[in-house]
Design an enzyme around this catalytic site. Structure first.
Site, PDB file in Angstrom:
ATOM      1  NE  ARG A 147     -36.709 -43.388 -69.327  1.00  0.00           N
ATOM      2  CZ  ARG A 147     -38.117 -43.900 -68.870  1.00  0.00           C
ATOM      3  NH1 ARG A 147     -38.911 -43.007 -68.078  1.00  0.00           N
ATOM      4  NH2 ARG A 147     -38.438 -44.904 -69.690  1.00  0.00           N
ATOM      5  CG  ASP A 220     -37.717 -40.687 -65.915  1.00  0.00           C
ATOM      6  OD1 ASP A 220     -38.642 -41.146 -66.611  1.00  0.00           O
ATOM      7  OD2 ASP A 220     -36.872 -41.341 -65.261  1.00  0.00           O
ATOM      8  CG  ASP A 221     -40.892 -40.687 -70.470  1.00  0.00           C
ATOM      9  OD1 ASP A 221     -41.451 -40.081 -69.669  1.00  0.00           O
ATOM     10  OD2 ASP A 221     -41.421 -41.760 -70.954  1.00  0.00           O
ATOM     11  CG  ASP A 299     -51.172 -41.932 -63.814  1.00  0.00           C
ATOM     12  OD1 ASP A 299     -51.311 -42.909 -63.137  1.00  0.00           O
ATOM     13  OD2 ASP A 299     -50.723 -41.848 -65.133  1.00  0.00           O
ATOM     14  CG  HIS A 323     -44.168 -43.343 -73.605  1.00  0.00           C
ATOM     15  ND1 HIS A 323     -44.548 -42.881 -72.282  1.00  0.00           N
ATOM     16  CD2 HIS A 323     -44.522 -44.557 -73.472  1.00  0.00           C
ATOM     17  CE1 HIS A 323     -45.207 -44.097 -71.677  1.00  0.00           C
ATOM     18  NE2 HIS A 323     -45.123 -44.964 -72.303  1.00  0.00           N
TER      19      HIS A 323
END
Length: 339
Positions: A147, A220-221, A299, A323
């Site tokens: 990633r 990181d995606d 989060d 995603h």
């Protein structure tokens, strides 16, 4: 017979002597163990006390810095409001058009007019630019090849000065990247609550040490459309309370209470004004403490602090994506508008 009795007595005395020596050794060993245990307890107590005092000092610094910044923002806003009124009254189109605005008249508490330099006012009134944004990327050592390297080849070079990478157990700084922007948090490398909240706490604390207007977190995606992000944040006042992001569920999170949170998978942005108000619940590593209380990941913990404790609503932004969505459904002509 007398000789045998004498020998028996000697044997008994020797046995008693050996037993006493063994008992004395055991008592000495037990005493040493007890003393060592007590010293260890004292050392742990002193260490914990020092840690608590250090945390209190760090937290106090955060609170004082946040309070000073809020006062500064309030004073600057007073100047801005006064300048806007003066410009409207005098028909001035811009600050640079009127030389008298170099020093502005402000009424103090005593009702007297004093001259106040407005060097910082121009900075407050200007639009947000890319250098005003703190972009934090949460990653882990195991995602380095799959990633992070991909991000270093795509969008991060477009915002290298604004991007901070938070990782774990990885001291290998990416090529052509700022060494002080690559932070090894030494947090757990797992995808569990403790490790995630640990990294988020470091992200928040380092942002608070900066002078930037916006704290934007991504995973990181995520691919970040940097120009779109800058243009988007220009629509909002960083001095106000803004919690911008996209929830991953269609209803509030329910954990004996209900609150909205922006999923880290889609990224979220927090204004400087709101970040300052989060200090009592998030500053100095307190995000980890809050996360332990509600037993939810990073989060969710941020959403709990903002939406539940501070009563600031989540502004849902449809241009943020994760995603979990069917990204192939986004029309191609709208891709450049997505953040």
């Amino acid at each position: 017979m007398n000789c045998n009795v004498s020998e028996c007595r000697k044997t008994q005395v020797n046995i008693c002597g050996q037993v006493m020596r063994i008992s004395l050794r055991r008592i000495c060993k037990l005493f040493l163990v007890i003393v060592t245990f007590i010293l260890a307890l004292v050392l742990i107590s002193v260490t914990n006390t020092e840690r608590i005092q250090t945390k209190q000092i760090v937290f106090t610094k955060f609170v004082k810095r946040s309070y000073r910044r809020q006062l500064s923002l309030q004073k600057e806003q007073q100047v801005v409001d006064h300048i806007k009124f003066q410009r409207k009254t005098n028909g001035v189109n811009s600050v640079a058009d009127d030389e008298n605005l170099g020093k502005d008249e402000i009424v103090n508490k005593n009702g007297k007019i004093k001259q106040n330099p407005i060097q910082n006012v121009k900075n407050v009134m200007r639009k947000t630019v890319q250098s005003d944004i703190f972009i934090s990327v949460k990653t882990t050592k195991s995602n380095r090849n799959s990633r992070l390297d991909l991000l270093m080849e795509t969008w991060i070079p477009l915002a290298k000065d604004e991007t901070y990478i938070f990782t774990d157990n990885d001291s290998h700084i990416p090529e052509n990247f700022h060494a002080d922007h690559f932070i090894n948090t030494f947090c757990a490398d797992s995808h569990y609550r403790q490790g995630l909240c640990c990294k988020m706490a470091r992200e928040y604390d380092i942002f608070m040490e900066s002078e930037k207007r916006w704290f934007c977190h991504v995973d990181d995606d995520n691919y970040v459309n940097v120009p779109a992000l800058v243009g988007f944040l220009q629509q909002y006042n960083h001095s106000d309370d803004w919690y911008l992001g996209r929830p991953s569920i269609s209803h509030p999170m329910e954990q004996k209470l209900a609150f909205w949170f922006a999923t880290g998978g889609a990224g979220f942005c927090i204004s400087r004004g709101l970040a300052d108000k989060m200090v009592p619940h998030a500053g100095g590593g307190r995000i980890m403490t809050t996360g332990d209380i509600i037993r939810l990941p990073d989060d969710c913990t941020v959403g709990y602090i903002i939406n539940h404790l501070l009563k600031v609503p989540l502004t849902k932004i449809k241009e943020f994506h994760s995603h979990l969505e069917g990204l192939h459904r986004i029309p191609q002509h709208q891709l450049s508008d997505q953040i």
